[in-house]
Design a protein around this motif. Structure first.
Motif, PDB file in Angstrom:
ATOM      1  N   SER A 173      -7.810 -22.895 -52.055  1.00 17.85           N
ATOM      2  CA  SER A 173      -7.907 -23.436 -50.700  1.00 17.85           C
ATOM      3  C   SER A 173      -7.204 -22.542 -49.683  1.00 17.85           C
ATOM      4  CB  SER A 173      -7.249 -24.820 -50.667  1.00 17.85           C
ATOM      5  OG  SER A 173      -7.939 -25.677 -51.539  1.00 17.85           O
ATOM      6  N   LYS A 187     -20.305 -23.734 -55.182  1.00 16.41           N
ATOM      7  CA  LYS A 187     -19.909 -24.884 -54.370  1.00 16.41           C
ATOM      8  C   LYS A 187     -18.974 -24.465 -53.247  1.00 16.41           C
ATOM      9  CE  LYS A 187     -19.871 -28.097 -58.305  1.00 16.41           C
ATOM     10  NZ  LYS A 187     -20.643 -27.144 -59.152  1.00 16.41           N
ATOM     11  N   ALA A 191     -11.392 -25.534 -50.249  1.00 19.19           N
ATOM     12  CA  ALA A 191     -11.309 -26.108 -48.901  1.00 19.19           C
ATOM     13  C   ALA A 191     -10.570 -25.161 -47.962  1.00 19.19           C
ATOM     14  CB  ALA A 191     -10.593 -27.449 -48.965  1.00 19.19           C
ATOM     15  N   GLY A 228     -20.531 -28.973 -48.775  1.00 21.03           N
ATOM     16  CA  GLY A 228     -20.014 -30.285 -48.377  1.00 21.03           C
ATOM     17  C   GLY A 228     -19.701 -30.418 -46.906  1.00 21.03           C
ATOM     18  N   ASN A 229     -18.840 -31.386 -46.609  1.00 21.61           N
ATOM     19  CA  ASN A 229     -18.580 -31.736 -45.209  1.00 21.61           C
ATOM     20  C   ASN A 229     -17.825 -30.648 -44.459  1.00 21.61           C
ATOM     21  OD1 ASN A 229     -16.787 -34.231 -46.864  1.00 21.61           O
ATOM     22  ND2 ASN A 229     -15.867 -32.301 -46.230  1.00 21.61           N
ATOM     23  N   PHE A 230     -18.233 -30.458 -43.221  1.00 26.61           N
ATOM     24  CA  PHE A 230     -17.626 -29.485 -42.310  1.00 26.61           C
ATOM     25  C   PHE A 230     -17.608 -28.079 -42.902  1.00 26.61           C
ATOM     26  CE2 PHE A 230     -15.887 -33.711 -41.586  1.00 26.61           C
ATOM     27  CZ  PHE A 230     -16.521 -33.951 -40.389  1.00 26.61           C
ATOM     28  N   VAL A 231     -18.685 -27.733 -43.562  1.00 24.42           N
ATOM     29  CA  VAL A 231     -18.863 -26.367 -44.053  1.00 24.42           C
ATOM     30  C   VAL A 231     -19.977 -25.732 -43.224  1.00 24.42           C
ATOM     31  CG1 VAL A 231     -19.584 -24.935 -46.011  1.00 24.42           C
ATOM     32  CG2 VAL A 231     -18.075 -26.924 -46.375  1.00 24.42           C
ATOM     33  N   TYR A 270     -22.371 -33.867 -42.889  1.00 24.50           N
ATOM     34  CA  TYR A 270     -21.759 -33.007 -41.865  1.00 24.50           C
ATOM     35  C   TYR A 270     -21.711 -31.539 -42.255  1.00 24.50           C
ATOM     36  CZ  TYR A 270     -20.215 -37.446 -39.877  1.00 24.50           C
ATOM     37  OH  TYR A 270     -20.188 -38.699 -39.357  1.00 24.50           O
ATOM     38  N   ALA A 271     -22.797 -31.009 -42.754  1.00 22.01           N
ATOM     39  CA  ALA A 271     -22.840 -29.569 -43.039  1.00 22.01           C
ATOM     40  C   ALA A 271     -23.680 -28.881 -41.971  1.00 22.01           C
ATOM     41  CB  ALA A 271     -23.447 -29.326 -44.413  1.00 22.01           C
ATOM     42  N   ASN A 327     -17.256 -27.168 -50.978  1.00 24.17           N
ATOM     43  CA  ASN A 327     -17.367 -28.614 -50.764  1.00 24.17           C
ATOM     44  C   ASN A 327     -16.686 -29.137 -49.510  1.00 24.17           C
ATOM     45  OD1 ASN A 327     -19.162 -29.757 -52.595  1.00 24.17           O
ATOM     46  ND2 ASN A 327     -17.668 -29.635 -54.269  1.00 24.17           N
ATOM     47  N   HIS A 328     -15.710 -28.382 -48.983  1.00 25.46           N
ATOM     48  CA  HIS A 328     -14.991 -28.942 -47.838  1.00 25.46           C
ATOM     49  C   HIS A 328     -14.580 -27.844 -46.867  1.00 25.46           C
ATOM     50  CE1 HIS A 328     -14.009 -31.744 -51.207  1.00 25.46           C
ATOM     51  NE2 HIS A 328     -13.647 -30.624 -51.813  1.00 25.46           N
ATOM     52  N   LEU A 329     -14.801 -28.066 -45.576  1.00 23.10           N
ATOM     53  CA  LEU A 329     -14.124 -27.331 -44.499  1.00 23.10           C
ATOM     54  C   LEU A 329     -14.080 -25.827 -44.719  1.00 23.10           C
ATOM     55  CD1 LEU A 329     -11.085 -29.718 -44.662  1.00 23.10           C
ATOM     56  CD2 LEU A 329     -12.622 -29.621 -42.715  1.00 23.10           C
TER      57      LEU A 329
END
Ligand code: UD1
Ligand code: MG
Length: 452
Positions: free
Chosen positions: A399, A354, A374, A339-342, A323-324, A356-358
């Motif tokens: 974050s 990195k 994140a 990572g996901n939702f980035v 989901y990138a 990695n998230h959101l």
């Protein structure tokens, strides 16, 4: 030789406002596929006969190395070819193609041209059900004439060898034959197919050649046929990838709408779509349900399922998704993790960095060994202008940070979680927003009344 592409017909059965030859196969107009094939033969001239849809067709395709001849009204295939005559070199043969027959292989056409020698050659196929096609009438094994379905006798209709419409003709003789065509037939049209009998009468040789596969000669008259040809084309592309050593989880579930180049030991899971020019380096693996458009992915990178990648340059040994979303202007060095939702747009990442998230990283330059926590957002847009964010090497971003551009975070700096960064942070510093945590003990949360 000359190539004439007949593309003036209407395509009523498409039930569409778009002229038939502009309907896309593998993401490009049918006519563009025919033109590619024509160009690969290095002809002296290419003339496209257009009419229905008018200038829309011409404007969509352009003028690069092609001449356009307008046919108005459309009085049949012979009449169509006659419109192209003034643009042809009479000293070389003429190959006739149809704008709605997109999958003919250049090799087949070269073989047809060689078969013609100085005479006529017709590309024919044998069909179990020849209904609707012109039938090849032979005598003593030799081609004598072509009779259209609507003009054919019962015994002629039983003939299974049909005219694909693709033929090579000697141009000087052709112009004489076209001038003598009549339209006294069942459809009241000037049939190009009538020139075959004229050639025979004039003592010009008429030969037939066959394609390696019948699908090379299939035309598009409806959305059903368009979908069938799309599947045939995609199956051919998948077969070529498998033959080149690419692992496909299912060759029936990949769509290539452009050019896909893959190195050794590439593997592609199901339902991926490749558009434009995509290059996959050695050992790249693409997870299920990814869309890649005009992208380069270097050796050893893994793209996990459900990623969308457009106009991006991804270095080696990266891990992307699941989901990138990598938008235009993304440039990743080696061993980057997204990572996901980035979402990344117009941004570069140095080695080993990195996110990695959101996160949203746009209009940014991210150095090497950076950790983007994140929920980090680059606030690149002030409502009118886009501004750049610079994150230098070895920065750690906690974050839920907002980086209000234009802003620079210096090398090795640390941003505490939950910081809004609106001023540059010097190298090696810690940046945080002063906030207090307020604690009220034994808090009584509102409650819904108990159900009775
Ligand atoms: C034609 C052939 C038939 C052959 C079949 C193969 C003739 C008379 N018949 O029939 O023998 O088996 O193709 O599919 O040639 N076009 C024009 N202007 C016109 C008419 C047609 O440009 O006035 C173009 C169409 O856009 C199309 C091609 O010529 O690309 C063929 O026309 P179409 O109407 O499909 O011909 P058919 O009747 O199917
Ligand atoms: Mg037809």
């Amino acid at each position: 030789m000359n190539v004439v592409i007949l593309a003036a017909g209407q395509g009523k059965r498409m039930h569409s406002d778009l002229p038939k030859v502009l309907h896309p196969l593998a993401g490009r107009p049918l006519l563009a596929h025919v033109l590619d094939t024509a160009r690969s033969l290095s002809p002296d001239r290419i003339v496209v006969v257009y009419g229905h849809g008018g200038e829309v067709v011409r404007d969509a395709i352009g003028h690069d190395g092609i001449a356009w001849a307008r046919q108005e009204p459309q009085l049949g295939t012979g009449h169509a070819l006659a419109q192209a005559l003034p643009g042809l070199d009479a000293s070389v043969p003429t190959l006739v193609l149809y704008g709605d027959v997109p999958l003919t292989r250049a090799d087949t056409l070269r073989r047809l041209a060689a078969t013609a020698q100085n005479g006529v050659a017709v590309l024919t196929v044998e069909l179990d059900d020849p209904t609707g096609y012109g039938r090849i009438v032979r005598e003593g094994g030799e081609v004598r004439r072509i009779v259209e379905q609507k003009d054919a006798s019962a015994s002629e209709r039983a003939i299974r060898e049909v005219n694909t419409g693709i033929m090579v003709l000697p141009t000087r003789e052709l112009s004489g034959w076209l001038g003598r065509l009549s339209n006294s037939n069942a459809q009241g049209e000037y049939y190009l197919t009538d020139v075959i009998a004229m050639a025979v009468a004039d003592g010009v040789s008429v030969r037939a050649a066959q394609p390696a596969a019948v699908w090379e000669t299939l035309g598009v008259n409806s959305k059903v046929q368009l979908a069938e040809l799309e599947r045939i084309h995609q199956r051919n592309v998948a077969t070529a990838l498998l033959e080149a050593g690419v692992t496909l989880a299912d060759p029936a579930r990949i769509d290539v709408r452009g050019a896909l180049a893959a190195g050794r030991d590439v593997s592609i899971d199901v339902n991926c779509v490749f558009e434009g020019t995509v290059e996959l380096g050695e050992r790249v693996s693409i997870g299920a349900n990814c869309v890649l458009k005009n992208a380069r992915v270097a050796a050893g990178t893994r793209i996990e399922p459900f990623c969308h990648v457009e106009e991006a340059d991804i270095g080696p040994l990266c891990r992307i998704g699941p989901y990138a979303r990598l938008r235009p202007g993304t440039a990743l060095a080696e061993d980057v993790h997204i990572g996901n939702f980035v979402e990344v747009k117009a941004a570069s990442f140095g080695p080993r960095s990195k996110a990695n998230h959101l996160a949203y990283v746009g209009d940014s330059a991210v150095g090497r060994d950076v950790n983007v926590g994140a929920g980090t957002i680059t606030c690149n847009y002030d409502g009118a202008n886009k501004h750049r964010t610079v994150i230098e090497d070895e920065v750690f971003i906690g974050s839920d940070t907002q980086l209000v551009a234009p802003v620079t975070v210096g090398r090795g700096a640390t941003i505490a979680a939950g910081t809004t960064v609106w001023k540059d942070v010097p190298p090696g510093a810690l940046a945080l927003n002063e906030k207090t945590q307020v604690v009220k003990p034994a808090y009584a949360r509102p409650r819904k009344p108990a159900k009775r």
